[in-house]
Design a protein around this motif. Structure first.
Motif, mmCIF file in Angstrom:
data_model
loop_
_atom_site.group_PDB
_atom_site.id
_atom_site.type_symbol
_atom_site.label_atom_id
_atom_site.label_comp_id
_atom_site.label_asym_id
_atom_site.label_seq_id
_atom_site.Cartn_x
_atom_site.Cartn_y
_atom_site.Cartn_z
ATOM 1 N N LEU A 75 43.111 41.528 23.685
ATOM 2 C CA LEU A 75 42.655 42.635 24.535
ATOM 3 C C LEU A 75 41.693 42.149 25.605
ATOM 4 C CD1 LEU A 75 42.267 45.638 25.235
ATOM 5 C CD2 LEU A 75 40.596 45.770 23.371
ATOM 6 N N ALA A 76 40.742 41.291 25.216
ATOM 7 C CA ALA A 76 39.765 40.775 26.179
ATOM 8 C C ALA A 76 40.428 39.908 27.240
ATOM 9 C CB ALA A 76 38.689 39.974 25.442
ATOM 10 N N GLY A 77 41.320 39.012 26.819
ATOM 11 C CA GLY A 77 41.996 38.147 27.775
ATOM 12 C C GLY A 77 42.868 38.930 28.734
ATOM 13 N N MET A 78 43.590 39.913 28.193
ATOM 14 C CA MET A 78 44.451 40.755 29.024
ATOM 15 C C MET A 78 43.632 41.487 30.078
ATOM 16 S SD MET A 78 46.672 44.081 27.809
ATOM 17 C CE MET A 78 47.359 43.158 26.443
ATOM 18 N N THR A 79 42.524 42.098 29.655
ATOM 19 C CA THR A 79 41.697 42.876 30.568
ATOM 20 C C THR A 79 41.043 41.992 31.621
ATOM 21 O OG1 THR A 79 41.268 44.420 28.754
ATOM 22 C CG2 THR A 79 39.833 44.567 30.678
ATOM 23 N N ASP A 80 40.591 40.821 31.224
ATOM 24 C CA ASP A 80 39.942 39.919 32.166
ATOM 25 C C ASP A 80 40.930 39.452 33.227
ATOM 26 O OD1 ASP A 80 37.495 38.721 32.916
ATOM 27 O OD2 ASP A 80 38.154 36.789 32.148
ATOM 28 N N ALA A 81 42.142 39.114 32.809
ATOM 29 C CA ALA A 81 43.150 38.653 33.771
ATOM 30 C C ALA A 81 43.528 39.768 34.744
ATOM 31 C CB ALA A 81 44.388 38.157 33.030
ATOM 32 N N ALA A 135 46.576 33.946 25.225
ATOM 33 C CA ALA A 135 47.818 34.727 25.183
ATOM 34 C C ALA A 135 47.634 36.068 25.891
ATOM 35 C CB ALA A 135 48.242 34.945 23.733
ATOM 36 N N GLY A 136 46.475 36.712 25.667
ATOM 37 C CA GLY A 136 46.217 37.985 26.327
ATOM 38 C C GLY A 136 46.131 37.836 27.840
ATOM 39 N N ALA A 137 45.543 36.739 28.313
ATOM 40 C CA ALA A 137 45.424 36.520 29.750
ATOM 41 C C ALA A 137 46.798 36.324 30.395
ATOM 42 C CB ALA A 137 44.533 35.314 30.019
ATOM 43 N N VAL A 138 47.676 35.607 29.713
ATOM 44 C CA VAL A 138 49.036 35.438 30.231
ATOM 45 C C VAL A 138 49.726 36.798 30.337
ATOM 46 C CG1 VAL A 138 51.312 34.464 29.747
ATOM 47 C CG2 VAL A 138 49.263 33.083 29.366
ATOM 48 N N GLY A 145 48.283 39.748 30.486
ATOM 49 C CA GLY A 145 47.620 40.551 31.498
ATOM 50 C C GLY A 145 48.039 40.171 32.908
ATOM 51 N N ALA A 146 48.203 38.871 33.154
ATOM 52 C CA ALA A 146 48.629 38.420 34.486
ATOM 53 C C ALA A 146 50.017 38.955 34.826
ATOM 54 C CB ALA A 146 48.612 36.895 34.531
ATOM 55 N N VAL A 147 50.907 38.917 33.858
ATOM 56 C CA VAL A 147 52.264 39.438 34.085
ATOM 57 C C VAL A 147 52.223 40.945 34.354
ATOM 58 C CG1 VAL A 147 54.517 39.817 33.016
ATOM 59 C CG2 VAL A 147 53.351 37.625 32.711
ATOM 60 N N LEU A 148 51.430 41.668 33.569
ATOM 61 C CA LEU A 148 51.329 43.114 33.749
ATOM 62 C C LEU A 148 50.734 43.468 35.110
ATOM 63 C CD1 LEU A 148 50.054 44.153 30.194
ATOM 64 C CD2 LEU A 148 52.284 44.692 31.192
ATOM 65 N N GLU A 149 49.702 42.729 35.526
ATOM 66 C CA GLU A 149 49.057 43.027 36.808
ATOM 67 C C GLU A 149 50.019 42.784 37.967
ATOM 68 O OE1 GLU A 149 46.858 42.964 40.423
ATOM 69 O OE2 GLU A 149 48.013 41.266 39.603
ATOM 70 N N GLN A 150 50.870 41.786 37.849
ATOM 71 C CA GLN A 150 51.832 41.515 38.913
ATOM 72 C C GLN A 150 52.798 42.672 39.117
ATOM 73 O OE1 GLN A 150 53.596 37.829 37.656
ATOM 74 N NE2 GLN A 150 51.870 36.577 38.339
ATOM 75 N N HIS A 151 53.051 43.412 38.044
ATOM 76 C CA HIS A 151 53.993 44.530 38.124
ATOM 77 C C HIS A 151 53.305 45.881 38.332
ATOM 78 C CE1 HIS A 151 56.533 41.453 36.189
ATOM 79 N NE2 HIS A 151 57.546 42.108 36.706
ATOM 80 N N LEU A 152 52.088 46.041 37.793
ATOM 81 C CA LEU A 152 51.441 47.349 37.793
ATOM 82 C C LEU A 152 50.148 47.401 38.582
ATOM 83 C CD1 LEU A 152 51.912 48.179 33.983
ATOM 84 C CD2 LEU A 152 53.340 48.951 35.894
ATOM 85 N N GLY A 153 49.605 46.250 38.964
ATOM 86 C CA GLY A 153 48.312 46.249 39.623
ATOM 87 C C GLY A 153 47.204 46.656 38.658
ATOM 88 N N LEU A 154 46.167 47.291 39.176
ATOM 89 C CA LEU A 154 45.031 47.681 38.337
ATOM 90 C C LEU A 154 45.429 48.723 37.286
ATOM 91 C CD1 LEU A 154 42.032 46.913 38.155
ATOM 92 C CD2 LEU A 154 41.509 48.914 39.568
ATOM 93 N N ALA A 155 46.547 49.412 37.522
ATOM 94 C CA ALA A 155 47.031 50.389 36.547
ATOM 95 C C ALA A 155 47.429 49.727 35.228
ATOM 96 C CB ALA A 155 48.222 51.157 37.116
ATOM 97 N N ALA A 156 47.563 48.407 35.224
ATOM 98 C CA ALA A 156 47.863 47.682 33.982
ATOM 99 C C ALA A 156 46.753 47.868 32.946
ATOM 100 C CB ALA A 156 48.072 46.194 34.267
ATOM 101 N N LEU A 157 45.573 48.305 33.402
ATOM 102 C CA LEU A 157 44.494 48.567 32.450
ATOM 103 C C LEU A 157 44.842 49.712 31.496
ATOM 104 C CD1 LEU A 157 41.271 48.144 34.643
ATOM 105 C CD2 LEU A 157 42.131 46.614 32.856
ATOM 106 N N PHE A 158 45.828 50.540 31.861
ATOM 107 C CA PHE A 158 46.308 51.541 30.909
ATOM 108 C C PHE A 158 46.821 50.870 29.640
ATOM 109 C CE2 PHE A 158 46.870 54.772 34.409
ATOM 110 C CZ PHE A 158 46.053 55.736 33.827
ATOM 111 N N VAL A 159 47.491 49.728 29.802
ATOM 112 C CA VAL A 159 48.016 48.998 28.644
ATOM 113 C C VAL A 159 46.861 48.495 27.786
ATOM 114 C CG1 VAL A 159 49.483 47.089 27.868
ATOM 115 C CG2 VAL A 159 50.070 48.347 29.956
ATOM 116 N N SER A 160 45.820 47.985 28.440
ATOM 117 C CA SER A 160 44.629 47.557 27.693
ATOM 118 C C SER A 160 44.020 48.723 26.934
ATOM 119 C CB SER A 160 43.591 46.967 28.652
ATOM 120 O OG SER A 160 44.029 45.746 29.212
ATOM 121 N N GLY A 161 43.941 49.872 27.580
ATOM 122 C CA GLY A 161 43.375 51.048 26.918
ATOM 123 C C GLY A 161 44.198 51.475 25.719
ATOM 124 N N LEU A 162 45.510 51.465 25.865
ATOM 125 C CA LEU A 162 46.379 51.839 24.755
ATOM 126 C C LEU A 162 46.263 50.843 23.609
ATOM 127 C CD1 LEU A 162 49.580 52.995 26.692
ATOM 128 C CD2 LEU A 162 47.917 54.430 25.485
#
Length: 234
Positions: free
Chosen positions: A35-41, A189-192, A194-211
């Motif tokens: 979660l932390a790596g995903m959100t940071d990325a 692993a989370g950062a990888v 998160g990077a993929v999600l941000e490329q597709h969703l932008g800052l809205a990828a934080l919804f995935v982190s929240g979920l």
């Protein structure tokens, strides 16, 4: 309080419970580190600022000061101060929540979803909300069976792993140093992801982190409260 080594040796049932507490604790650490790596990325790619890696923001602050860049310096001071405030708030929420992970993780989920829903043109409020959430995350787990762990930063984990490796090379057989790779692997692993999600969703990828935070909070209901008391800061 952790059982003594003598009581563990003389009570096989207690030893098994301690092993399970350690395994489940490390699974929780790995999940929260993802979660932390995903959100940071996501935050870094969307805004150019680190959300949980305050060592990076501190170095950037020093460079900004040396360049006499007042605006950037004040911006980075705000980010670091917000992270500190998030850590403090995490302890407060943890205590009021009876030192259970669920209330804390639901608060974090709310902040991350709010950051994701914020208008993209006004990134600073979203960034600050995500930073507060990552500061709060550190109150979810502080140690597992007496071994210190970090969730939103991995420099300490790599340092502890490296020192343990050095002792192992000298013939010392201490336990616990290998588990420091768990938070590092989770954050990587989370950062990888998160990077993929941000490329597709932008800052809205934080919804995935929240979920993910909300899901981990619900899963934490399966962890005995006495075990959670041992994981979380006192």
């Amino acid at each position: 309080m952790l059982p003594s080594s003598t009581s563990l040796r003389t009570n096989p049932g207690l030893l098994r419970r301690e092993k399970w507490r350690g395994r489940i604790g490390l699974c929780l650490v790995a999940s929260l580190s993802v979660l932390a790596g995903m959100t940071d990325a996501i935050g870094f790619m969307a805004t150019g600022d680190f959300v949980s890696f305050m060592s990076g923001n501190t170095t950037r602050l020093a460079v900004a000061i040396s360049d006499a860049d007042l605006a950037l310096s004040l911006h980075l001071v705000l980010l670091v101060a917000t992270f500190i405030a998030g850590n403090a708030l995490g302890i407060v929420v943890s205590r009021f929540g009876g030192r259970r992970a669920l209330p804390l993780l639901l608060c974090i989920a709310t902040l991350l979803c709010a950051a994701a829903a914020w208008p993209f043109e006004q990134q600073l409020p979203a960034l600050l909300a995500a930073i507060i959430a990552m500061g709060m995350l550190n109150a979810a787990v502080e140690e597992v069976n007496g071994l210190p762990v970090g969730l939103t930063y991995v420099t300490g984990a790599l340092s502890r792993f490296g020192r343990g490796l050095g002792r192992w090379m000298l013939g010392e057989r201490r336990n616990g140093w290998r588990v420091q790779l768990v938070p590092w692997s989770g954050m990587f692993a989370g950062a990888v992801l998160g990077a993929v999600l941000e490329q597709h969703l932008g800052l809205a990828a934080l919804f995935v982190s929240g979920l993910l935070s909300a899901l981990l909070g619900l899963l934490s209901l399966k962890i005995p409260h006495r075990w959670q008391l041992g994981y979380m800061p006192r």
